[in-house]
Design a protein around this motif. Structure first.
Motif, PDB file in Angstrom:
ATOM      1  N   PRO A 170       3.903   9.929  -3.073  1.00  0.00           N
ATOM      2  CA  PRO A 170       3.332  10.232  -1.753  1.00  0.00           C
ATOM      3  C   PRO A 170       4.447  10.420  -0.730  1.00  0.00           C
ATOM      4  CG  PRO A 170       3.238   7.886  -2.147  1.00  0.00           C
ATOM      5  CD  PRO A 170       3.775   8.490  -3.415  1.00  0.00           C
ATOM      6  N   LEU A 171       4.129  11.096   0.348  1.00  0.00           N
ATOM      7  CA  LEU A 171       5.078  11.230   1.444  1.00  0.00           C
ATOM      8  C   LEU A 171       5.146   9.916   2.223  1.00  0.00           C
ATOM      9  CD1 LEU A 171       4.070  14.768   2.750  1.00  0.00           C
ATOM     10  CD2 LEU A 171       6.087  14.174   1.400  1.00  0.00           C
ATOM     11  N   PRO A 172       6.289   9.595   2.780  1.00  0.00           N
ATOM     12  CA  PRO A 172       6.387   8.352   3.545  1.00  0.00           C
ATOM     13  C   PRO A 172       5.595   8.440   4.842  1.00  0.00           C
ATOM     14  CG  PRO A 172       8.362   9.667   3.855  1.00  0.00           C
ATOM     15  CD  PRO A 172       7.554  10.366   2.797  1.00  0.00           C
ATOM     16  N   ALA A 173       5.131   7.299   5.312  1.00  0.00           N
ATOM     17  CA  ALA A 173       4.461   7.263   6.613  1.00  0.00           C
ATOM     18  C   ALA A 173       5.448   7.578   7.729  1.00  0.00           C
ATOM     19  CB  ALA A 173       3.827   5.906   6.844  1.00  0.00           C
ATOM     20  N   GLY A 174       6.710   7.255   7.488  1.00  0.00           N
ATOM     21  CA  GLY A 174       7.721   7.524   8.503  1.00  0.00           C
ATOM     22  C   GLY A 174       9.121   7.364   7.951  1.00  0.00           C
ATOM     23  N   ILE A 175      10.085   7.827   8.729  1.00  0.00           N
ATOM     24  CA  ILE A 175      11.504   7.737   8.368  1.00  0.00           C
ATOM     25  C   ILE A 175      12.251   7.158   9.556  1.00  0.00           C
ATOM     26  CG2 ILE A 175      13.564   9.018   7.654  1.00  0.00           C
ATOM     27  CD1 ILE A 175      11.743  11.211   6.581  1.00  0.00           C
ATOM     28  N   ARG A 187       0.856  -1.182   0.000  1.00  0.00           N
ATOM     29  CA  ARG A 187       0.000   0.000   0.000  1.00  0.00           C
ATOM     30  C   ARG A 187       0.891   1.231   0.000  1.00  0.00           C
ATOM     31  NH1 ARG A 187      -4.728  -0.279   4.478  1.00  0.00           N
ATOM     32  NH2 ARG A 187      -4.258   1.961   4.383  1.00  0.00           N
ATOM     33  N   GLU A 188       0.577   2.203  -0.844  1.00  0.00           N
ATOM     34  CA  GLU A 188       1.455   3.357  -0.972  1.00  0.00           C
ATOM     35  C   GLU A 188       1.454   4.242   0.277  1.00  0.00           C
ATOM     36  OE1 GLU A 188      -0.058   6.793  -3.510  1.00  0.00           O
ATOM     37  OE2 GLU A 188      -1.120   5.097  -4.398  1.00  0.00           O
ATOM     38  N   ASP A 189       0.428   4.109   1.110  1.00  0.00           N
ATOM     39  CA  ASP A 189       0.414   4.889   2.347  1.00  0.00           C
ATOM     40  C   ASP A 189       1.079   4.127   3.499  1.00  0.00           C
ATOM     41  OD1 ASP A 189      -1.587   2.956   2.412  1.00  0.00           O
ATOM     42  OD2 ASP A 189      -2.947   4.186   3.617  1.00  0.00           O
ATOM     43  N   ARG A 190       1.644   2.954   3.189  1.00  0.00           N
ATOM     44  CA  ARG A 190       2.349   2.177   4.205  1.00  0.00           C
ATOM     45  C   ARG A 190       3.798   1.928   3.772  1.00  0.00           C
ATOM     46  NH1 ARG A 190      -2.149  -2.327   6.289  1.00  0.00           N
ATOM     47  NH2 ARG A 190      -3.599  -0.795   7.166  1.00  0.00           N
ATOM     48  N   ILE A 191       4.435   3.002   3.363  1.00  0.00           N
ATOM     49  CA  ILE A 191       5.841   2.937   2.971  1.00  0.00           C
ATOM     50  C   ILE A 191       6.672   3.710   3.985  1.00  0.00           C
ATOM     51  CG2 ILE A 191       7.552   3.613   1.237  1.00  0.00           C
ATOM     52  CD1 ILE A 191       5.402   3.181  -0.884  1.00  0.00           C
ATOM     53  N   LEU A 192       7.716   3.086   4.477  1.00  0.00           N
ATOM     54  CA  LEU A 192       8.653   3.711   5.405  1.00  0.00           C
ATOM     55  C   LEU A 192      10.024   3.824   4.741  1.00  0.00           C
ATOM     56  CD1 LEU A 192       7.859   1.678   8.659  1.00  0.00           C
ATOM     57  CD2 LEU A 192       7.251   4.070   8.262  1.00  0.00           C
ATOM     58  N   PHE A 193      10.702   4.935   4.962  1.00  0.00           N
ATOM     59  CA  PHE A 193      12.083   5.081   4.510  1.00  0.00           C
ATOM     60  C   PHE A 193      13.012   4.666   5.643  1.00  0.00           C
ATOM     61  CE2 PHE A 193      11.031   8.912   1.526  1.00  0.00           C
ATOM     62  CZ  PHE A 193      10.280   8.072   0.723  1.00  0.00           C
ATOM     63  N   PHE A 194      13.960   3.803   5.336  1.00  0.00           N
ATOM     64  CA  PHE A 194      14.993   3.433   6.304  1.00  0.00           C
ATOM     65  C   PHE A 194      16.348   3.747   5.691  1.00  0.00           C
ATOM     66  CE2 PHE A 194      18.326   0.534   7.631  1.00  0.00           C
ATOM     67  CZ  PHE A 194      18.289   0.635   9.011  1.00  0.00           C
ATOM     68  N   GLY A 195      17.198   4.463   6.456  1.00  0.00           N
ATOM     69  CA  GLY A 195      18.526   4.782   5.952  1.00  0.00           C
ATOM     70  C   GLY A 195      19.577   4.677   7.036  1.00  0.00           C
ATOM     71  N   ARG A 196      20.657   3.992   6.694  1.00  0.00           N
ATOM     72  CA  ARG A 196      21.800   3.904   7.606  1.00  0.00           C
ATOM     73  C   ARG A 196      22.949   4.737   7.036  1.00  0.00           C
ATOM     74  NH1 ARG A 196      22.522  -1.466   7.981  1.00  0.00           N
ATOM     75  NH2 ARG A 196      21.256  -1.539   9.885  1.00  0.00           N
TER      76      ARG A 196
END
Length: 394
Positions: free
Chosen positions: A259-264, A224-233
């Protein structure tokens, strides 16, 4: 066997070898000190004075030191991208396929996945793996998807253990890709801040398009496009922040196609490349006002971009993981990012410190505590979902 990404001594990559330093110092020394201060009767008389001789020597030493500093800065400026971006650390192969066992494919970890080819706006083909949870028939049961931005050294194969743990511990999908010039991705224009942003946009666009196709024509859903999280190390956190800020700016300009991410989620991420340069080479402090474009090719102003995102967007979630034994990115920079967000808090803000965690091994060192913390954050993300959905409909 640990499959965390290899550490790279960025400071040593910016320093000329000992033999080069010795040679250059010798040549410059001969040049400075062979320029005799004698020649006239007056100079001969002055040379008889020990005070005058000491002053002359101090002046020459100062000139030599200044010349060495200028030379060093020139080397740093000219080599900055090769210092920062390390697709093939010593002792490794560029392609995951050429790596040792457990570094080559999600299949070796018995993970369901797809080999993915992603094409960027400028025509660069990126290699990626999409590790997916079983498809579901209900939109409400669709898992979150983590868009994984890895660090500056090595390829996606070096992150397989971490991907496996995310998949199993958090019950999420994971899309991980290699930047241009890394792994099996094409070189394109080579690694750079601009290029990495294009790569990140292309990876996010692939997810969004896949989400919009998911569940159509009676098919089960995976994304779901509204359930995308960005993870970065590490630098991946800088990529995640930059993509989020860029997407928000486009949205405010009514030009957004993502869309904007749900979280980062940020792990051991720096505040800016200038701050990193000053951390590694403190003697550059007098040059601080100059440490910006065009002298620095890729500024990676993460703190500024994160502040922009936080100031102009409220209903998002952020989590910070900091290894307090990080010898590459000072933990103080993660603390600075958290302090910045505390002044304009997102809907969910969590920060977890791991006293023994290093730059790349914080998940392994943190162990059960790390994943319990991540699960806690994911629970809060899910709890705040209804409010995000309501806001998007208003």
């Amino acid at each position: 066997m640990s499959t965390s990404a290899p550490n790279v001594d960025l400071k040593s990559r910016g320093l000329p070898t000992t033999s080069v330093v010795a040679l250059v110092t010798s040549v410059l020394g001969l040049a400075f000190f062979s320029a005799s201060h004698g020649g006239s009767d007056e100079d001969e008389a002055a040379g008889a004075s020990s005070v005058a001789w000491l002053l002359w020597t101090a002046m020459r030493l100062g000139q030599l030191l200044l010349a060495l500093v200028v030379l060093f800065v020139v080397v740093l400026v000219s080599r900055q991208r090769s210092i920062l971006y390390v697709p093939v650390p010593p002792g490794t192969q560029r392609s995951p396929r050429m790596g040792p066992r457990m570094f080559r494919s999600p299949e070796e970890w018995q993970l369901p996945y797809e080999d993915v080819s992603i094409v960027t706006e400028d025509g660069v083909r990126l290699a990626a793996w999409f590790v997916y949870q079983p498809a579901v028939s209900s939109a409400g049961a669709v898992p979150y998807t983590v868009l994984y931005f890895h660090g500056n050294a090595g390829n996606i194969g070096h992150r397989l253990e971490n991907v496996k743990d995310m998949y199993k511990q958090l019950a999420v999908n994971v899309l991980i890709f290699d930047y241009r010039g890394y792994g099996d991705s094409e070189d394109g224009s080579g690694p750079s801040e601009r290029g990495f942003l294009q790569d990140a946009k292309a990876a996010c666009r692939w997810l969004v398009q896949r989400a919009r196709q998911s569940g159509t024509s009676g098919c089960s859903m995976r994304i779901r496009e509204d359930r995308i999280l960005f993870f970065g190390r590490s630098i991946g956190g800088a990529v995640a922040i930059k993509l989020a800020a860029h997407t928000l700016k486009q949205k405010r300009d009514e030009a957004a196609d993502l869309p904007l991410p749900a979280g980062i989620v940020l792990e051991n991420t720096f505040t800016s490349l200038r701050d990193m340069a000053l951390q590694m080479f403190p003697f550059l402090s007098p040059l601080r006002p100059l440490l910006r474009a065009p002298l620095i090719f890729d500024e990676w102003t993460s703190a500024d971009s994160l502040q922009y995102f936080a100031n102009n967007h409220e209903l998002w979630c952020c989590c910070l993981f900091s290894g307090l034994q990080d010898q590459i990115v000072p933990p103080a920079q993660m603390k600075e990012l958290y302090t910045l967000l505390s002044k304009r808090r997102p809907k969910v803000l969590k920060c977890f410190n791991f006293p023994l965690g290093g730059h790349n091994d914080t998940p392994q060192i943190g162990g059960a505590d790390y994943w319990a913390s991540f699960k806690k954050f994911m629970g809060l993300v899910r709890d705040s979902e209804a409010e995000r959905e309501k806001s998007s409909k208003d």
